[in-house]
Each structure stands twice: as structure tokens, then as C-alpha cells.
Design an enzyme around this catalytic site. Structure first.
Site: not given
Length: 409
Positions: A107, A123, A142, A223-225, A289, A294, A309
Site C-alpha cells: 500500500q 499514510k 489502507d 512512529l518508527w521503532l 489482513d 513481527e 500495520d
């Protein structure tokens, strides 16, 4: 007293002692655990409203440093987060210093670098709030607002396994294009009076761009880990085939869960219970979906299933896809703490709590009322499913204690 009578008396006293130990003390422990669940629920309710405030009152660290230190193997953020509003405020206001395509996935998304070096995933808005996505439960683009709602539901359920998400408005002309990479910039176009882009992903097409309202685009930022916590991808044991006419084994094998329990990492540790929690979470938001998931790398099954996600959610409030609950009704086990929390959320509490939690988000109202109403109805279905399990196997089998001490050192 004769020796035989003394032996009999001692045996009776021993039986009484064992009874007291096994039944009374264990019941006291269970009651104490339930009381702690109740207290945790009340603390959650009291902290639902997160005002997006730039002040960092408890530390001299940057918001990005604070959020990075929250992450541990079993939580993305702790229960007590006085700086949550400041971190989310930074996510929605900090200057964008770089914008790139989001390579992975099916997406459209963009990777943004915010001032201070923090990565976030953007997004874009594709649907109006009242738009109903028809077709398969995993159909459609999305939904950016679904990411926001799912994050707050994660807080309410007490899982704390979803990365922080907040809504944000960006000016594509002044904030994104000047700092965009050539790859991202090459996907920009103008449709009517609106600035649009289509990015790069498996399903990204020039004929299906995401368009701003003029130059202003609504979206969500996740936020990115921290990079010190690399992720490992796993195939979900209850994943779908996505092929017409071909069923996955779990869709026709009633004993499928028994087979799962014999394979690593589901044969020991918390992972299978995480799968059950995730099925409940996904059923509430309507996410069918989750074909992969992870965890942190090299965890040997000990770290959490990370709720990444969640954008294929809240598509159709009238569709209750019961197959999402397959891990629950096939395994017939659930954490006691999860069971308690679900019961506390009955009678409209869930809808009210989520509405309150999302009320300060920049893109509020995040969900339409039909989606909020659907949450309460789906909760009843989950509770009924667990009751069917306890009626069949008994609560001692179905309700599983799994309380892990967490550390945020």
C-alpha cells in the site's frame, strides 16, 4: 491418645493444610490479580485523554529519546506515560527534513524524517469517514484513520504493543516536495486543483494517486521503532491463502490448533496467547489482513507480537468477519487479564473510551459513529465465544494466567 489416633489426626490436619494452601491461598492470589486488573483498568480510563502538549516536564531528553527508551521486549510504551502527549505533539508538528517513498508493502505510504532524525511512516487519506469498503474484509486501500483508532484501542485493551500513531495534516507543496527524494518527487502530479502522489509499492499505480485537498493532505504518522530493536517477520499461523477456491488448513481442520501448539514458538512461552490477543484486537477493528506479523529478532518466542500495520481496518461497520476469531474459538484459551479487561469494557464502555481517547487527535473525529457502535457489538460476540469455550471445557482450562513482570530500566 493412641498412636493410631495421632496418625489419623495428623493426616486430617495435613489434608486441611493442603486444602487451605491449594484452594484458599490460590483464590486469594487470583482475587489479588483481579483487583490489580481492576486498578489497571481505572488507571487506563483516567489517562485516556492525551492532550498534545509540547512541554516535557519530567525530563530534559528529546521526545524521540523518551519514546525509544520506552520500548522493551513486551511493550512499546509503558502503562504510565506522562510524556505521551509531548511525543505525539512532536510527531504531528516537527518539521519534515526529508521525504522518501515507502518501499515495502502493498500500500501507498511515505517515509518521513522529522527534525531530530526521527523516522515516521505517513499514510495518506484515501476515503471519507463514512465511506464503506465493500467486498472482501481485506479489500480497499489502507485507511489512515484506522491506524490512529487501532493505536488507541491498543491502549484501552492494555496490550501496549502498537507503535504510536497520530493524525497529521501536511502541505505537499511546501513541506514535502522541497525535501522529497527524486523517486518520491517523480510520483507527484496535479489532478484538477489538487496535488497528488502515487509513491512506490506493490499496488501503487499512477492511475490511482492519493490526492490532497488543494495542497493540504490529511494522513497518519506512525512512529518508527528504534533501530536497536530489529524486527523479525513471521508467517501468521492463521493467515489466509488469498487465492479463490483454496482454503488454508485452519479453515477446514477443526484440530488445527493442536498442530500449532506442537510447533515453535507456539509450544511454549507467550506467543500463542499473543496470537489470541491479536485475534481479539483484529476482530474488534475488522482487520482480516494479518497474514504476517513481527516480533523482535532473536527473541526465542519471548517478545511480544507487535501490532504493526493496522490500516486494513474499519472498512465496513456492518461486516463482522467471524473467521478473524479462529485462533480464539479453535484454541479456546485466553489470558485472564485480557478476559477481565474485555468484561470491564462491556455496556458501552468500549465505545465511550475509544471516543474519548481519540478526541484530541488533530484529525478528530477519527471514526464515524457506525464504526464505534460496531465495536460494542463485536465485543459481545467475543464474550459469547469465550463463554462457549468455558461451557465446553471449563474456566480452569480456558482462562490462562500469563502475567509477566516488565522492566523499563
Amino acid at each position: 491418645m493412641k498412636l493410631k489416633q495421632r496418625v489419623v489426626l495428623l493426616a486430617i490436619l495435613l489434608v486441611i493444610f493442603i486444602f487451605t494452601k491449594v484452594f484458599l491461598i490460590d483464590n486469594l492470589d487470583t482475587s489479588a490479580a483481579n483487583r490489580e486488573d481492576q486498578r489497571a483498568f481505572q488507571r487506563m480510563l483516567s489517562g485516556l485523554r492525551v492532550a498534545l502538549d509540547p512541554r516535557l516536564e519530567h525530563t530534559l531528553q528529546s521526545p524521540w529519546e523518551i519514546a525509544a527508551q520506552w520500548v522493551v521486549p513486551r511493550e512499546v510504551y509503558p502503562e504510565d506515560t506522562p510524556e505521551l502527549g509531548a511525543v505525539m505533539h512532536a510527531m504531528t508538528t516537527k518539521k519534515i527534513v526529508k521525504a522518501d517513498v515507502g518501499y515495502k508493502g502493498t500500500q501507498l505510504k511515505a517515509l518521513l524524517i522529522l527534525e531530530g532524525g526521527q523516522k515516521v511512516v505517513f499514510k495518506p487519506k484515501r476515503y471519507a469517514r463514512d465511506y464503506v469498503v465493500e467486498g472482501e474484509p481485506y479489500a480497499g486501500y489502507d485507511r489512515h484513520n484506522a491506524e490512529v483508532a487501532a493505536f488507541h484501542l491498543d491502549r484501552i485493551l492494555g496490550f501496549r504493543r502498537a507503535p504510536l500513531v497520530v493524525g497529521r495534516f501536511v502541505n505537499l507543496r511546501t513541506e514535502i516536495k522541497p525535501v522529497a527524494t527524486e523517486q518520491l518527487l517523480g510520483t507527484f502530479m496535479t489532478v484538477g486543483n489538487n496535488t497528488c502522489f502515487y509513491g512506490k509499492c506493490y499496488y501503487c499505480r499512477e492511475t490511482e494517486p492519493a490526492c490532497a485537498d488543494g495542497d493540504i493532505m490529511e494522513g497518519s504518522v506512525t512512529l518508527w521503532l528504534p533501530d536497536v530493536w530489529p524486527l523479525q517477520k513471521h508467517r501468521h499461523p492463521w493467515g489466509r491463502t488469498y487465492r479463490e477456491g483454496k482454503l488454508a488448513r485452519w479453515e477446514y481442520d477443526e484440530s488445527y490448533c493442536d498442530a500449532v501448539k506442537k510447533t515453535s514458538p507456539y509450544d511454549s512461552g507467550p506467543r500463542l496467547l499473543d496470537i489470541i490477543d491479536t485475534a481479539i484486537f483484529d476482530y474488534l477493528i475488522g482487520n482480516a489482513d494479518r497474514h504476517h506479523y513481527e516480533s523482535f529478532q532473536d527473541d526465542e518466542g519471548a517478545s511480544m507480537l507487535i501490532l504493526l500495520d493496522n490500516a486494513k481496518s474499519f472498512g465496513n461497520p456492518a461486516l463482522d468477519e467471524r473467521s478473524i476469531l479462529a485462533p480464539l474459538y479453535q484454541c479456546c484459551i485466553i489470558r485472564v487479564s485480557t478476559w477481565n479487561r474485555l468484561n470491564y469494557l462491556k455496556n458501552g464502555v468500549l465505545k465511550s473510551a475509544l471516543k474519548t481517547a481519540m478526541s484530541h487527535d488533530p484529525i478528530s473525529p477519527v471514526l464515524s459513529d457506525p464504526h464505534l457502535d460496531a465495536l460494542d457489538q463485536r465485543l459481545l460476540s467475543i464474550l459469547a465465544t469465550v463463554k462457549q469455550c468455558t461451557d465446553q471445557f471449563g474456566p480452569d482450562v480456558v482462562l490462562v494466567e500469563d502475567r509477566m513482570t516488565l522492566s523499563h530500566l
